[in-house]
Design a protein around this motif. Sequence first.
Motif, PDB file in Angstrom:
ATOM      1  N   GLN A 157       5.988   9.640  -8.225  1.00 58.33           N
ATOM      2  CA  GLN A 157       5.742  10.288  -9.485  1.00 58.33           C
ATOM      3  C   GLN A 157       5.017   9.372 -10.506  1.00 58.33           C
ATOM      4  N   LEU A 158       5.213   8.088 -10.573  1.00 59.40           N
ATOM      5  CA  LEU A 158       4.672   7.396 -11.472  1.00 59.40           C
ATOM      6  C   LEU A 158       3.088   7.163 -11.094  1.00 59.40           C
ATOM      7  N   ALA A 159       2.805   7.157  -9.827  1.00 59.23           N
ATOM      8  CA  ALA A 159       1.587   6.948  -9.182  1.00 59.23           C
ATOM      9  C   ALA A 159       0.778   8.382  -9.387  1.00 59.23           C
ATOM     10  N   THR A 160       1.463   9.651  -9.265  1.00 59.59           N
ATOM     11  CA  THR A 160       0.736  10.733  -9.671  1.00 59.59           C
ATOM     12  C   THR A 160       0.436  10.871 -11.243  1.00 59.59           C
ATOM     13  N   LEU A 161       1.135  10.444 -11.947  1.00 56.71           N
ATOM     14  CA  LEU A 161       0.788  10.354 -13.430  1.00 56.71           C
ATOM     15  C   LEU A 161      -0.312   9.428 -13.810  1.00 56.71           C
ATOM     16  N   LEU A 162      -0.135   8.354 -13.241  1.00 58.54           N
ATOM     17  CA  LEU A 162      -1.331   7.280 -13.476  1.00 58.54           C
ATOM     18  C   LEU A 162      -2.634   7.748 -12.407  1.00 58.54           C
ATOM     19  N   SER A 163      -2.578   8.771 -11.610  1.00 60.24           N
ATOM     20  CA  SER A 163      -3.654   9.152 -10.894  1.00 60.24           C
ATOM     21  C   SER A 163      -4.362   8.005 -10.216  1.00 60.24           C
ATOM     22  N   LEU A 164      -3.468   7.433  -9.356  1.00 64.82           N
ATOM     23  CA  LEU A 164      -3.833   6.276  -8.492  1.00 64.82           C
ATOM     24  C   LEU A 164      -4.437   6.691  -7.236  1.00 64.82           C
ATOM     25  N   SER A 165      -5.090   5.792  -6.606  1.00 66.53           N
ATOM     26  CA  SER A 165      -5.718   6.148  -5.407  1.00 66.53           C
ATOM     27  C   SER A 165      -4.643   6.576  -4.340  1.00 66.53           C
ATOM     28  N   GLN A 166      -5.132   7.490  -3.377  1.00 65.61           N
ATOM     29  CA  GLN A 166      -4.403   8.256  -2.481  1.00 65.61           C
ATOM     30  C   GLN A 166      -3.673   7.361  -1.474  1.00 65.61           C
ATOM     31  N   SER A 167      -4.261   6.407  -1.466  1.00 69.11           N
ATOM     32  CA  SER A 167      -3.604   5.447  -0.440  1.00 69.11           C
ATOM     33  C   SER A 167      -2.798   4.284  -0.836  1.00 69.11           C
ATOM     34  N   ALA A 168      -2.385   4.164  -2.115  1.00 67.37           N
ATOM     35  CA  ALA A 168      -1.781   3.115  -2.871  1.00 67.37           C
ATOM     36  C   ALA A 168      -0.361   3.634  -3.313  1.00 67.37           C
ATOM     37  N   ASP A 169       0.268   2.518  -3.278  1.00 68.82           N
ATOM     38  CA  ASP A 169       1.854   2.755  -3.895  1.00 68.82           C
ATOM     39  C   ASP A 169       2.157   1.598  -4.850  1.00 68.82           C
ATOM     40  N   ILE A 170       3.136   1.744  -5.573  1.00 70.67           N
ATOM     41  CA  ILE A 170       3.480   0.747  -6.760  1.00 70.67           C
ATOM     42  C   ILE A 170       4.828   0.744  -6.698  1.00 70.67           C
ATOM     43  N   SER A 171       5.302  -0.453  -7.361  1.00 67.73           N
ATOM     44  CA  SER A 171       6.788  -0.841  -7.653  1.00 67.73           C
ATOM     45  C   SER A 171       6.782  -1.393  -8.949  1.00 67.73           C
ATOM     46  N   ALA A 172       7.701  -1.589  -9.460  1.00 67.63           N
ATOM     47  CA  ALA A 172       7.906  -2.215 -10.828  1.00 67.63           C
ATOM     48  C   ALA A 172       8.035  -3.774 -10.851  1.00 67.63           C
ATOM     49  N   SER A 173       7.520  -4.614 -11.395  1.00 71.41           N
ATOM     50  CA  SER A 173       7.473  -5.979 -11.443  1.00 71.41           C
ATOM     51  C   SER A 173       8.257  -6.579 -12.915  1.00 71.41           C
ATOM     52  N   ASP A 174       8.450  -5.819 -13.781  1.00 69.43           N
ATOM     53  CA  ASP A 174       8.958  -6.322 -14.995  1.00 69.43           C
ATOM     54  C   ASP A 174      10.535  -6.463 -14.820  1.00 69.43           C
ATOM     55  N   PRO A 175      11.283  -7.589 -15.149  1.00 72.71           N
ATOM     56  CA  PRO A 175      12.593  -7.322 -15.250  1.00 72.71           C
ATOM     57  C   PRO A 175      13.300  -6.504 -16.013  1.00 72.71           C
ATOM     58  N   VAL A 176      14.392  -5.976 -15.829  1.00 74.02           N
ATOM     59  CA  VAL A 176      15.255  -5.122 -16.499  1.00 74.02           C
ATOM     60  C   VAL A 176      15.968  -5.797 -17.840  1.00 74.02           C
TER      61      VAL A 176
ATOM     62  N   PRO B 137      -5.285  -4.046 -10.724  1.00 75.22           N
ATOM     63  CA  PRO B 137      -6.249  -4.040  -9.216  1.00 75.22           C
ATOM     64  C   PRO B 137      -7.112  -3.043  -9.074  1.00 75.22           C
ATOM     65  N   ASP B 138      -8.046  -3.210  -8.586  1.00 74.46           N
ATOM     66  CA  ASP B 138      -9.076  -2.222  -8.527  1.00 74.46           C
ATOM     67  C   ASP B 138      -8.777  -1.306  -7.423  1.00 74.46           C
ATOM     68  N   ARG B 139      -8.112  -1.543  -6.361  1.00 76.79           N
ATOM     69  CA  ARG B 139      -7.794  -0.903  -5.512  1.00 76.79           C
ATOM     70  C   ARG B 139      -6.731   0.360  -5.672  1.00 76.79           C
ATOM     71  N   LEU B 140      -6.263   0.050  -7.046  1.00 78.81           N
ATOM     72  CA  LEU B 140      -5.146   1.099  -7.506  1.00 78.81           C
ATOM     73  C   LEU B 140      -6.122   2.350  -8.074  1.00 78.81           C
ATOM     74  N   ASN B 141      -7.317   2.245  -8.324  1.00 79.45           N
ATOM     75  CA  ASN B 141      -8.207   3.178  -9.025  1.00 79.45           C
ATOM     76  C   ASN B 141      -8.444   4.224  -8.135  1.00 79.45           C
ATOM     77  N   PRO B 142      -8.664   5.529  -8.728  1.00 84.85           N
ATOM     78  CA  PRO B 142      -8.879   6.529  -7.782  1.00 84.85           C
ATOM     79  C   PRO B 142     -10.382   6.701  -7.373  1.00 84.85           C
ATOM     80  N   ASN B 143     -10.677   7.770  -6.473  1.00 86.92           N
ATOM     81  CA  ASN B 143     -12.215   7.921  -6.304  1.00 86.92           C
ATOM     82  C   ASN B 143     -12.730   8.545  -7.460  1.00 86.92           C
ATOM     83  N   PRO B 144     -13.902   7.863  -7.746  1.00 87.90           N
ATOM     84  CA  PRO B 144     -14.294   8.485  -9.171  1.00 87.90           C
ATOM     85  C   PRO B 144     -14.994  10.060  -9.109  1.00 87.90           C
TER      86      PRO B 144
END
Length: 470
Positions: A252-271, A43-50
């Motif tokens: 922590q994962l969002a910081t590593l991925l350098s995501l957009s300041q207003s985006a958050d993520i969750s894991a979609s893959d099954p364990v 998703p494009d909205r996950l990318n940070p400000n260039p």
Amino acid sequence: MNFSLFFVHFTWVPVAFAILLPTLVSAATPPKAQNSSSAVQVPDRLNPNPNPLQFPTKPEEVRIQGTVPISLAQALELAKRNNRDLQVAILQLQRSRSELRESQAALFPTLGIDSRVTNSGNGFNNNSSQARTSFNGSAELNYNLYTSGNTLARIRAAEEQLRVDELNVESQSLVINLDATTQYYDLQQADQQVRINQSAVQNAQASLRDTQARERAGVGTRFDVLQAQVNLANAQQQLTNAISQQQIARRQLATLLSLSQSADISASDPVQLAGLWPQTVEQSIVQAFQNRPELQQFLGQRNISEQQRRQALSQLGPQVSLTGNYNLLDEYNDGASITDGYSAELQGNLTVFDGGAARARAAQSRANIGIAEARFANQRDLIRFDVERYYAQLQSNLNNVQTSSVALNQAREALNLARLRFQAGVGTQTEVIDAENDLTRAEGNRVTAILDYNRALANLQRSVTSRASR
């Protein structure tokens, strides 16, 4: 640079586990999906400000606008695309390419052109003579014919530095892939802990309702109700802590991925198990020695020091250079033609005594060679230890997956029996609470065993670093 998972059975896997394994191993392995970055849609909205210098100044600019579920393949693609450390390594590589071109320029002559137009006279108050205007131009060509190996050593050192920085980009990519993978598993574990603790709260609430109903019917005691209430409070507290850990893992994962300041993520893959490792520990060690970029980096550093040693000693050798000069002079309105001339000069010099500075620099480079060799040997031993450590963890965690899966089924059955016994009046509330806690631990142990196995597999892949799969 990606690495694949392999899918063959260990020879030491118990036969009983072969029946359980197909339900645990993913049919589609995430690392295979990352081999083709174009196939991974993010998703494009996950990318940070260039703009890397941009930072928010208003609270609404950092307010989370929503949570986006992503797969491991998407997390790896985001890490490769956005991670700042990898971008720095790539910029360092570009800088080394420019430094190599700079050193190669010494193989060519330099040409300089100088020109002047001059107007001169006797001043504003003296008209005894007219002002004169002249043009003077010159061109000079310089070429170092012989430098006692200094130029060639500089070029080779720049080539080695370029190779070291290429390996650094590769190594940094592998580190970032490993960090993104392990942090994704951490997020999966945090998500599962929330789910498990939510289930524990629901079980505790059901037990409390049953206990209160028995108390109202006159067949239960106040003590049983209090026990159930305490158990529910403990379960709610554990759920609150799990939700907090989930939020931390996401950020922590969002910081590593350098995501957009207003985006958050969750894991979609099954364990589930990420795959199996096909090689023996001995084969893995040898492959790691062949493939790890860190070893090649230390060899590159050794070669750079050797070229620097040669550069230092070249200052004691003869230096020969050629200089050619052409001059052009014309004075306007003097009735004379243009005058020109040229000169050629072959110059040689030899440093007879420099106080020992050149040999001291050479000695420093020899010491750097020894340091690089010692670090190479140390890194080689660490690589072997890493392979052996993660290989052992892989085996133990795979056995733990089998054990925890069996224990989970037993814990579910034990809880059902404890509730039936309690409802029939032949069991106690303590037995029910103990069975609920055992089920919570069993579910957590199974999730931990699977994700610990996946972490060990990711670390083993990083330790071996199969170039064929990148």
